[in-house]
Design a protein around this motif. Structure first.
Motif, PDB file in Angstrom:
ATOM      1  N   HIS A   1       0.782   4.061  -2.943  1.00 18.35           N
ATOM      2  CA  HIS A   1       0.555   5.489  -2.675  1.00 18.35           C
ATOM      3  C   HIS A   1       1.604   6.348  -3.380  1.00 18.35           C
ATOM      4  O   HIS A   1       1.283   7.396  -3.955  1.00 18.35           O
ATOM      5  N   LYS A   2       2.851   5.896  -3.350  1.00 23.19           N
ATOM      6  CA  LYS A   2       3.924   6.629  -4.034  1.00 23.19           C
ATOM      7  C   LYS A   2       3.673   6.666  -5.535  1.00 23.19           C
ATOM      8  O   LYS A   2       3.859   7.700  -6.186  1.00 23.19           O
TER       9      LYS A   2
ATOM     10  N   LYS B   1       0.822  -1.217   0.000  1.00 26.08           N
ATOM     11  CA  LYS B   1       0.000   0.000   0.000  1.00 26.08           C
ATOM     12  C   LYS B   1       0.855   1.265   0.000  1.00 26.08           C
ATOM     13  O   LYS B   1       0.485   2.258  -0.637  1.00 26.08           O
ATOM     14  N   ASP B   2       1.993   1.243   0.684  1.00 24.24           N
ATOM     15  CA  ASP B   2       2.857   2.425   0.714  1.00 24.24           C
ATOM     16  C   ASP B   2       3.440   2.713  -0.673  1.00 24.24           C
ATOM     17  O   ASP B   2       3.495   3.868  -1.107  1.00 24.24           O
TER      18      ASP B   2
ATOM     19  N   GLU C   1      -5.075  -2.311  -5.578  1.00 19.95           N
ATOM     20  CA  GLU C   1      -5.578  -1.914  -4.264  1.00 19.95           C
ATOM     21  C   GLU C   1      -6.579  -2.931  -3.740  1.00 19.95           C
ATOM     22  O   GLU C   1      -6.589  -3.270  -2.545  1.00 19.95           O
TER      23      GLU C   1
ATOM     24  N   ARG D   1       0.915   6.676  -7.069  1.00 23.48           N
ATOM     25  CA  ARG D   1      -0.173   7.603  -7.369  1.00 23.48           C
ATOM     26  C   ARG D   1       0.250   9.066  -7.195  1.00 23.48           C
ATOM     27  O   ARG D   1      -0.313   9.960  -7.833  1.00 23.48           O
ATOM     28  N   SER D   2       1.213   9.309  -6.326  1.00 18.72           N
ATOM     29  CA  SER D   2       1.535  10.688  -5.946  1.00 18.72           C
ATOM     30  C   SER D   2       2.603  11.348  -6.805  1.00 18.72           C
ATOM     31  O   SER D   2       2.789  12.566  -6.711  1.00 18.72           O
TER      32      SER D   2
END
Length: 276
Positions: free
Chosen positions: A199-200, A195-196, A236, A202-203
């Protein structure tokens, strides 16, 4: 038989299967997302493969896991080798070799060529250091350097993998794909995507994905996270029931929806700001 001996048997079998299919260590390493050094360690029996790596190797070598891991019984090639050792061919039955396949002069010549080539590699490494790449011979370092220079980026300090930044501090995900290994292969992401990391992904400002044919750069695409969102949502959902995903791929159909930043056929890269 101890574990070290089994590691060596596994390494020998892995090397035989690889060579039988004409695959180099570098090609195998790239196809499973590992370094050439890691493949070399496995084949020499100096490192034990994880379960995930065993699965990836079997897939890359187009064999079943059971065949790859069947190290208790010798394969046909081992039996053939034992036969040859036990009953060598009589010298009178073969023609004598006129000269060695590789002569001493040829070996000296190759050493000199290698020495000369390394002068250029050392100069390339000096340039790579300026872009934050500390070993151009590892993890596609030379290819990443080429992409950074063409786009006017630098490696982002303290980040995992080949993340880059532009002059304004925007962060990008860098990926390279050698289509010579598999025309239909997707883009490798991460061997333990969680998940981490998602997130990266996506960011970042965008993904730069470079398509190679061997060592020749063909295209570079700028792919925004919004284009990849359908895969992000798929991953996800899987992560709701497991801690990580082993190396999910980004299909080329999504990559080609991005902006073409460079093409071998136009040779006009679109750079970001260069002064960092």
């Amino acid at each position: 038989m101890d574990c070290g001996a089994y590691r060596q048997i596994f390494g020998n079998k892995m090397r035989h299967l690889r060579q039988e299919q004409g695959i180099t260590q570098e090609q195998l390493a790239e196809s499973i997302g590992k370094t050439t050094e890691h493949i070399s360690f496995l084949e020499r029996g100096e490192r034990s493969p994880s379960f995930e790596v065993i699965l990836e190797i079997a897939k890359a070598l187009n064999v079943s896991v059971s065949h790859l891991m069947n190290i208790d019984q010798p394969d046909d090639y081992s039996e053939t080798l034992n036969t040859l050792i036990a009953a060598p061919v009589a010298p009178s039955l073969v023609d004598p070799v006129e000269e060695p396949i590789t002569t001493k002069d040829e070996r000296i010549s190759d050493v000199e060529r290698l020495s000369s080539a390394f002068e250029g590699i050392r100069e390339m490494q000096k340039l790579a250091d300026e872009y934050g790449i500390h070993d151009i011979l590892q993890d596609n370092g030379g290819k990443v350097l080429q992409v950074l220079i063409l786009l006017g980026l630098r490696i982002s300090p303290g980040r995992e993998g080949n993340d880059a930044i532009d002059a304004d501090g925007n962060e990008y995900e860098l990926k390279t794909l050698n289509r010579a290994l598999n025309k239909n292969a997707g883009v490798t992401t991460h061997h333990h995507l969680n998940k981490d990391i998602l997130h990266k992904y996506r960011s970042v400002k965008a993904w730069y994905i470079a398509i190679y044919e061997g060592i020749e750069l063909i295209e570079i695409y700028k792919v925004y996270p919004s284009i990849l969102e359908e895969k992000f949502q798929e991953w996800e959902k899987k992560l709701e029931n497991q801690d990580s995903i082993n190396n999910p791929k980004i299909p080329m159909r999504l990559v080609r929806q991005g902006e073409l930043m460079y093409s071998k056929y136009t040779n006009s890269p679109k750079q970001t700001k260069l002064d960092i």
